[in-house]
Each structure stands twice: as structure tokens, then as C-alpha cells.
Design a protein around this motif. Structure first.
Motif, PDB file in Angstrom:
ATOM      1  N   ILE A 184       0.839  -1.203   0.000  1.00  0.00           N
ATOM      2  CA  ILE A 184       0.000   0.000   0.000  1.00  0.00           C
ATOM      3  C   ILE A 184       0.873   1.252   0.000  1.00  0.00           C
ATOM      4  O   ILE A 184       0.581   2.238  -0.687  1.00  0.00           O
ATOM      5  N   LYS A 185       1.979   1.227   0.775  1.00  0.00           N
ATOM      6  CA  LYS A 185       2.899   2.365   0.762  1.00  0.00           C
ATOM      7  C   LYS A 185       3.514   2.563  -0.621  1.00  0.00           C
ATOM      8  O   LYS A 185       3.658   3.697  -1.106  1.00  0.00           O
ATOM      9  N   GLU A 186       3.871   1.431  -1.267  1.00  0.00           N
ATOM     10  CA  GLU A 186       4.422   1.530  -2.618  1.00  0.00           C
ATOM     11  C   GLU A 186       3.403   2.127  -3.582  1.00  0.00           C
ATOM     12  O   GLU A 186       3.728   2.973  -4.422  1.00  0.00           O
ATOM     13  N   MET A 187       2.149   1.678  -3.449  1.00  0.00           N
ATOM     14  CA  MET A 187       1.107   2.241  -4.308  1.00  0.00           C
ATOM     15  C   MET A 187       0.866   3.715  -4.001  1.00  0.00           C
ATOM     16  O   MET A 187       0.583   4.508  -4.899  1.00  0.00           O
ATOM     17  N   THR A 188       0.986   4.084  -2.718  1.00  0.00           N
ATOM     18  CA  THR A 188       0.830   5.497  -2.349  1.00  0.00           C
ATOM     19  C   THR A 188       1.924   6.341  -2.981  1.00  0.00           C
ATOM     20  O   THR A 188       1.664   7.421  -3.530  1.00  0.00           O
ATOM     21  N   LYS A 189       3.190   5.844  -2.907  1.00  0.00           N
ATOM     22  CA  LYS A 189       4.285   6.567  -3.550  1.00  0.00           C
ATOM     23  C   LYS A 189       4.065   6.668  -5.055  1.00  0.00           C
ATOM     24  O   LYS A 189       4.293   7.722  -5.670  1.00  0.00           O
ATOM     25  N   HIS A 190       3.614   5.558  -5.652  1.00  0.00           N
ATOM     26  CA  HIS A 190       3.367   5.568  -7.097  1.00  0.00           C
ATOM     27  C   HIS A 190       2.239   6.528  -7.450  1.00  0.00           C
ATOM     28  O   HIS A 190       2.316   7.252  -8.456  1.00  0.00           O
ATOM     29  N   ALA A 191       1.181   6.534  -6.628  1.00  0.00           N
ATOM     30  CA  ALA A 191       0.073   7.451  -6.887  1.00  0.00           C
ATOM     31  C   ALA A 191       0.534   8.902  -6.788  1.00  0.00           C
ATOM     32  O   ALA A 191       0.140   9.754  -7.590  1.00  0.00           O
ATOM     33  N   THR A 192       1.402   9.196  -5.803  1.00  0.00           N
ATOM     34  CA  THR A 192       1.953  10.548  -5.684  1.00  0.00           C
ATOM     35  C   THR A 192       2.797  10.901  -6.895  1.00  0.00           C
ATOM     36  O   THR A 192       2.715  12.016  -7.427  1.00  0.00           O
ATOM     37  N   ALA A 193       3.624   9.929  -7.348  1.00  0.00           N
ATOM     38  CA  ALA A 193       4.437  10.178  -8.549  1.00  0.00           C
ATOM     39  C   ALA A 193       3.570  10.392  -9.775  1.00  0.00           C
ATOM     40  O   ALA A 193       3.845  11.264 -10.607  1.00  0.00           O
ATOM     41  N   VAL A 194       2.497   9.607  -9.900  1.00  0.00           N
ATOM     42  CA  VAL A 194       1.581   9.793 -11.042  1.00  0.00           C
ATOM     43  C   VAL A 194       0.913  11.156 -10.971  1.00  0.00           C
ATOM     44  O   VAL A 194       0.751  11.841 -11.985  1.00  0.00           O
ATOM     45  N   ALA A 195       0.525  11.570  -9.762  1.00  0.00           N
ATOM     46  CA  ALA A 195      -0.090  12.890  -9.613  1.00  0.00           C
ATOM     47  C   ALA A 195       0.865  14.012  -9.992  1.00  0.00           C
ATOM     48  O   ALA A 195       0.445  15.069 -10.462  1.00  0.00           O
ATOM     49  N   GLU A 196       2.191  13.766  -9.799  1.00  0.00           N
ATOM     50  CA  GLU A 196       3.197  14.769 -10.165  1.00  0.00           C
ATOM     51  C   GLU A 196       3.625  14.659 -11.622  1.00  0.00           C
ATOM     52  O   GLU A 196       4.466  15.445 -12.069  1.00  0.00           O
ATOM     53  N   GLY A 197       3.073  13.666 -12.347  1.00  0.00           N
ATOM     54  CA  GLY A 197       3.356  13.562 -13.774  1.00  0.00           C
ATOM     55  C   GLY A 197       4.438  12.568 -14.138  1.00  0.00           C
ATOM     56  O   GLY A 197       4.834  12.503 -15.302  1.00  0.00           O
ATOM     57  N   ARG A 198       4.911  11.754 -13.172  1.00  0.00           N
ATOM     58  CA  ARG A 198       5.936  10.747 -13.473  1.00  0.00           C
ATOM     59  C   ARG A 198       5.238   9.403 -13.681  1.00  0.00           C
ATOM     60  O   ARG A 198       4.857   8.721 -12.724  1.00  0.00           O
ATOM     61  N   PHE A 199       5.086   9.058 -14.964  1.00  0.00           N
ATOM     62  CA  PHE A 199       4.340   7.859 -15.303  1.00  0.00           C
ATOM     63  C   PHE A 199       5.238   6.659 -15.615  1.00  0.00           C
ATOM     64  O   PHE A 199       4.758   5.622 -16.046  1.00  0.00           O
ATOM     65  N   PHE A 218      -3.399  -1.130 -10.935  1.00  0.00           N
ATOM     66  CA  PHE A 218      -2.864   0.227 -10.824  1.00  0.00           C
ATOM     67  C   PHE A 218      -1.824   0.486 -11.912  1.00  0.00           C
ATOM     68  O   PHE A 218      -1.806   1.559 -12.523  1.00  0.00           O
ATOM     69  N   ASN A 219      -0.951  -0.490 -12.172  1.00  0.00           N
ATOM     70  CA  ASN A 219       0.029  -0.336 -13.257  1.00  0.00           C
ATOM     71  C   ASN A 219      -0.658  -0.203 -14.604  1.00  0.00           C
ATOM     72  O   ASN A 219      -0.252   0.598 -15.454  1.00  0.00           O
ATOM     73  N   TYR A 220      -1.705  -0.985 -14.836  1.00  0.00           N
ATOM     74  CA  TYR A 220      -2.443  -0.895 -16.097  1.00  0.00           C
ATOM     75  C   TYR A 220      -3.099   0.474 -16.218  1.00  0.00           C
ATOM     76  O   TYR A 220      -3.086   1.092 -17.298  1.00  0.00           O
ATOM     77  N   MET A 221      -3.674   0.950 -15.105  1.00  0.00           N
ATOM     78  CA  MET A 221      -4.292   2.268 -15.123  1.00  0.00           C
ATOM     79  C   MET A 221      -3.253   3.348 -15.418  1.00  0.00           C
ATOM     80  O   MET A 221      -3.518   4.299 -16.177  1.00  0.00           O
TER      81      MET A 221
END
Length: 585
Positions: A184-199, A218-221
Motif C-alpha cells: 500500500i505504501k508503494e502504491m501510495t508513492k506511485h500514486a503521488t508520482a503519477v499525480a506529479e506527472g511521473r508515469f 494500478f500499473n495498467y491504469m
């Protein structure tokens, strides 16, 4: 474990207490039976000392650890006791309730007491029945210290087990929580990175459980979101490029009529300086009146014609504005307006020129036709009978017919030049001979008006590649105009030289009446005359300079005119000196 421990300890306590009580009751029951027999055998025969000793022996033999056993007579007096230190109580009455109940013949008598040393004891009393008569009672007060010590050990065992279980539970909880919270922490970090534009980051998949499936989803999304944003950026770049390179201006507004988007072409057409005036009201930007502004905001207005003044102060541009409302999907409300600005100045000018051209052609043709019709009707009415008058009328008809022929010929020539049907026959031409031939062609008119004409050709332009016939026509038109508007005794100069840009420059200068400055810009337009009545009387069609300009343009040159009123005019046209590629020889 707490619930189980409480239930187990409570059940164990009850079980131990019941067993302890049952054991005491069984022992009391057995002692009461023995005592009853003893009382039965001794009654009336033995002496009292012997009976007491016998009972004492029985009590001592029935040893119970930590318990006091008393044998009471029918009055409640203590006959004997199992504790030697309590012998002082022998002969005294035991007044406890359980004893009173036992002496009354009630067999089920028990209670808890707390001794002077704060030790809890279990008290059991049984009646001693001999025959049908209560002859005494058995009183047992057993110490429960061992029972509670056992319960304390059991509690200690359960407490230790509970603490161990809590420790294990804490360790397992931390491990289990880490296995859940880490993804969940990894997904949270990834979600934050996606929100900042790092895909480009991927959530690690730790298994095929629900969290693993969530990570895969989440990766597919993220991939789909990256593709959608890239496509959106591409479409945005395309739209920006289209808007930037459109020949039409585009202005977008919100529902309140404020400008939110404007391309560069619209800013240039509207004369906007500096940054684009985004946020400005559209009505004020386009110069619309309040009624038009309300119509645009409500999505009613469709188009409007505006006259916009450019920044350089030139003539106003004619702009057609087309309004297209943007409706919301829900409710159908107007969410904004797209205004497309088209510069139709050239179209309007061409249309005006076309109308003017048609009017001029109609007028030029109507005048000679009217004259021919009038003179023909006069001849038909009897003028033919007068030979002198008939000859004059026929001469007028001939002149007007020739004038129409010249007009039609010039129009056909212009039409061929416009449609590129008139090909050039380029050849090397002697410039001096060409100018002399033109001067000789008009020698009769020159002598009649006593005009002095001169030609001058500089050495650096002895020859040039051009269409001799076409340039002869240009020079003929220019010299003809100079002769028409130069008074008697005037001068006309023909000169050829090399211009600064390396081209052949041919000029025709006269000392005529000149042209007003306001007419110089339009002098090359078709059918344009400075003095229409005078020009028409001189036989001109108003197409000579237009034909000259088209011929010069066909050669790849340019033509210009300079003039001062009552001081004369100077017409100069330039031609390439060398043979151009693609020209016909």
C-alpha cells in the motif's frame, strides 16, 4: 485467550470448590454415621470419658489437611475437636448457623467464613442421627488455602500464556501489517508520482492476492493514463499548431463572454499589442454594441461585419466574424462562444473592383453604342438624302466602332495576360533601336504638337532579353499618354539605364499636366481616369497603364509612376537584363 482463560479459570474454580465441598460433605457424612453408631453403642452403658476418647480417636483418624473437625452433642456443645490447640473450646457451645441448622436435622449445611488470620474456610455441618433422633452434629471447617494456591498457579499459567500469546500476536501483527502496508505504501508513492506527472514508475507486484491484483490494475491504469495524456498532449500540440498557423483568427470565450483563448492571427487582426488580452470582454475587444454583446453571450448572434483599423494607421480592414455557441451536454446552457475572424478586405476589394469593372465596361460600351444607334437612326430618318451630312454621320459611326474595337481588343489582351495564355517570345533586343522605333512611330503627332522628344541609352544596357512586341506596346501606351497630356511645345524623354539591383530600367518623362497625388495609387487600375470626360474625348479606354503593368509583371519586372500636378510625370519600369530560365526563346 482472555475469554477462554476467564471461562476456564471460573470453571476450574467452581469445579475445585465443588469437589472440595463434596469431599468435606462425604467425610462429614461418614463421620456422622460413625459417630451415630458410636453414640448408639455407648449410650447408657459406657461412661462419658470413654465416649469422648473414642470420638477423639475417630476424629484424629479422619485427618483432613488444614481442617478443624468438631463433634457436637445435641445441645451444640463441643465434645471433641481435631485441633489440640482448640481443646479449650471443648464444653462450649458452637452457635454458628450451620450448626444450628444441623441440630435441627437439616443435612445440607455449608458456608464460607474468613478466619481471624484472613484465611477463607469452607464450613460443613452434618447432623448425627441415631434412630429418628438428632443426637449431635459434625462440624468441619476446612482451610481453602491450597485450593486458592492452585487457582493462583493456574492463573499464573494463563497469564504467562496470555502474555506470550500477546507477544506472538504483536510480532505476527507487525509482520502481517508489513506485508499489507508495504504494497500500500508503494502504491501510495506511485500514486503521488503519477499525480506529479511521473508515469514511468511501476508498482511492484508481491503476489497474486487481492493486493497483487490491485497493483497490477494500478500499473495498467498508469499505462492507460500515460497513453491518454500523451494523446491529449499531441492533440493539444496539433490544436496549438493549427491555431497558430491559421489564416483566420480564432477567439474563444467563457459563458460570461470573457476571452480565454486567442491565436496570434486574431491578435494581429484586432491590433492587440503585447500579451494576448485574455480575460477581456469579447464585446469590447470586437467593438460590438451592447445589444450584439448580449446576443453573442446568449448564443443568438451568428455573424457580423467589422471594420478594424490596423496599428500602422492604414485603411480599415473588413473582417467577417462568425459566432458559434458552445452548449453544455447537460441542460443545453451556453458554456462559451467561438468567434472566427476572417479578413475579407481583399475579397471585398476584389468584389468592388469587379463591380466597378463591370460598370466601367458597361459604360464604355454603352456610350459608343448609344452614339452609333443615334446616328444610325438619324441616317434611317432621312439623313442619307443629304450626302455631306451622311458622310459625317458615317464617319462618327466608324470612329465609335473603332473605339469599341480598341476597347474589346484591350480587354481580350488583359484577359490573356491574366490567364497566362499570352506567352512571351523572349529574344535579345537592342534597347537603342527599340526606343528610336517608338519615337519614330509617334513622329507625326509629335510634329503636330511641336513637342521635343529625345532618347538616351547608357552603355551598360545596350541589349536585353525581352519580348520586343510586348515592350513596344508598353512604350507605345506610355508615350501615347505623354503626348495626350503634354501641351504644345513640351518635352518627352525616353531613357534606359541599369538600376541599382542590376535590372534594365526604362523611363518615360514628360512635362505635361501631371497627376494629383490622390490619384497616383489608383492610376494603374482598369478604366481608372483622372479626368474621365477629357480622357474619353481623347479616345482613351483607361486600360493602357493596366496592360503595361501586366506585361511588365509577366517579364518579372515592376512599374511605378511619379508625378507632380502641372509639372509633369515620370513612369519607370524595370526588366531583367539576362534571359530567365523557363522563358520562351
Amino acid at each position: 485467550m482472555q475469554l477462554i482463560g476467564v471461562y476456564f479459570v471460573s470453571s476450574m474454580k467452581n469445579s475445585l470448590t465443588d469437589n472440595f465441598t463434596k469431599d468435606l460433605k462425604a467425610r462429614a457424612e461418614m463421620l456422622s454415621i460413625l459417630t451415630a453408631d458410636k453414640f448408639g453403642s455407648e449410650t447408657g452403658t459406657a461412661d462419658e470419658e470413654s465416649a469422648v476418647e473414642s470420638l477423639r480417636g475417630m476424629v484424629n483418624n479422619l485427618y483432613i489437611n488444614g481442617a478443624e473437625i468438631q463433634v457436637l452433642d445435641a445441645s451444640g456443645k463441643i465434645i471433641t475437636t481435631s485441633i489440640p490447640s482448640q481443646n479449650d473450646y471443648v464444653g462450649q457451645r458452637n452457635t454458628q448457623t450451620v450448626v444450628s441448622r444441623a441440630l435441627q436435622g437439616i443435612s445440607d449445611n455449608e458456608e464460607y467464613i474468613i478466619a481471624d488470620d484472613n484465611v477463607r474456610k469452607k464450613v460443613v455441618a452434618k447432623p448425627v442421627i441415631s434412630g429418628d433422633k438428632v443426637v449431635g452434629a459434625i462440624y468441619i471447617a476446612a482451610d481453602m488455602k491450597d485450593l486458592y494456591a492452585t487457582m493462583s498457579r493456574i492463573n499464573s499459567v494463563f497469564l504467562s500464556g496470555l502474555l506470550l500469546a500477546l507477544a506472538l500476536t504483536a510480532v505476527l501483527g507487525v509482520i502481517l501489517a508489513h506485508t499489507i502496508t508495504h504494497p500500500i505504501k508503494e502504491m501510495t508513492k506511485h500514486a503521488t508520482a503519477v499525480a506529479e506527472g511521473r508515469f514511468n514508475r511501476k508498482v511492484p507486484v508481491f503476489g497474486n492476492d487481492e493486493i497483487g491484483q490491485l497493483s497490477q490494475a494500478f500499473n495498467y491504469m498508469t499505462d492507460r493514463l500515460r497513453e491518454a495524456l500523451l494523446q491529449n498532449e499531441e492533440e493539444k500540440e496539433k490544436l496549438s499548431s493549427i491555431l497558430a498557423n491559421m489564416s483566420d483568427g480564432v477567439v474563444a470565450t467563457d459563458e460570461s463572454g470573457a476571452v480565454i483563448l486567442m491565436n496570434t492571427r486574431a491578435a494581429l487582426m484586432l491590433g492587440a499589442e503585447g500579451p494576448l488580452p485574455e480575460g477581456a470582454p469579447l464585446g469590447g475587444l470586437l467593438g460590438l454594441d451592447p445589444e450584439q454583446t448580449v446576443s453573442v453571450t446568449q448564443g443568438i448572434a451568428q455573424s457580423a461585419m467589422l471594420h478594424l483599423s490596423p496599428l500602422d494607421g492604414e485603411d480599415p480592414n473588413i473582417v467577417r466574424v462568425t459566432f458559434t455557441p458552445i452548449h453544455r451536454r447537460e441542460g443545453g446552457r451556453v458554456a462559451g462562444t467561438i468567434a472566427v475572424l476572417q479578413d475579407v478586405t481583399e475579397q471585398e476589394n476584389l468584389e468592388e473592383s469587379r463591380r466597378e469593372f463591370v460598370a466601367n465596361v458597361s459604360h464604355e460600351l454603352r456610350t459608343p453604342l448609344t452614339t452609333i444607334k443615334s446616328y444610325a437612326e438619324a441616317l434611317d430618318d432621312g439623313v442619307l438624302e443629304d450626302p455631306q451630312l451622311a458622310v459625317r454621320f458615317v464617319g462618327v459611326i466608324r470612329n465609335e466602332t473603332e473605339r469599341m474595337i480598341r476597347l474589346v481588343t484591350d480587354l481580350l489582351h488583359l484577359s490573356r495576360l491574366d490567364s497566362k495564355e499570352s506567352s512571351l517570345r523572349i529574344q535579345q533586343t537592342d534597347i537603342s533601336d527599340m526606343l528610336e522605333d517608338v519615337a519614330d512611330r509617334f513622329s507625326f503627332q509629335i510634329r503636330q504638337k511641336r513637342i521635343h522628344i529625345s532618347t538616351r541609352v547608357r552603355k551598360d544596357v545596350a541589349t536585353a532579353w525581352l519580348d520586343r512586341d510586348q515592350i513596344d506596346q508598353v512604350l507605345g501606351n506610355l508615350v501615347s499618354n505623354a503626348l495626350k497630356y503634354t501641351p504644345e511645345g513640351g518635352t518627352i524623354q525616353l531613357e534606359a539605364h541599369k538600376s541599382e539591383d542590376g535590372m534594365l530600367a526604362v523611363s518615360v518623362r514628360d512635362s505635361g499636366i501631371g497627376i494629383p497625388k490622390k490619384d497616383i495609387e489608383r492610376i494603374f487600375e482598369r478604366f481608372y481616369r483622372v479626368d474621365k470626360a477629357r480622357s474619353r474625348n481623347m479616345g482613351g479606354t483607361g486600360l493602357g497603364l493596366s496592360i503595361a503593368r501586366e506585361i511588365v509583371k509577366a517579364h518579372g519586372g515592376s512599374i511605378s509612376l511619379q508625378s507632380e500636378l502641372n509639372e509633369g510625370s515620370l513612369v519607370t519600369f524595370t526588366l531583367p537584363l539576362m534571359k530567365q530560365r523557363g522563358s520562351e526563346a
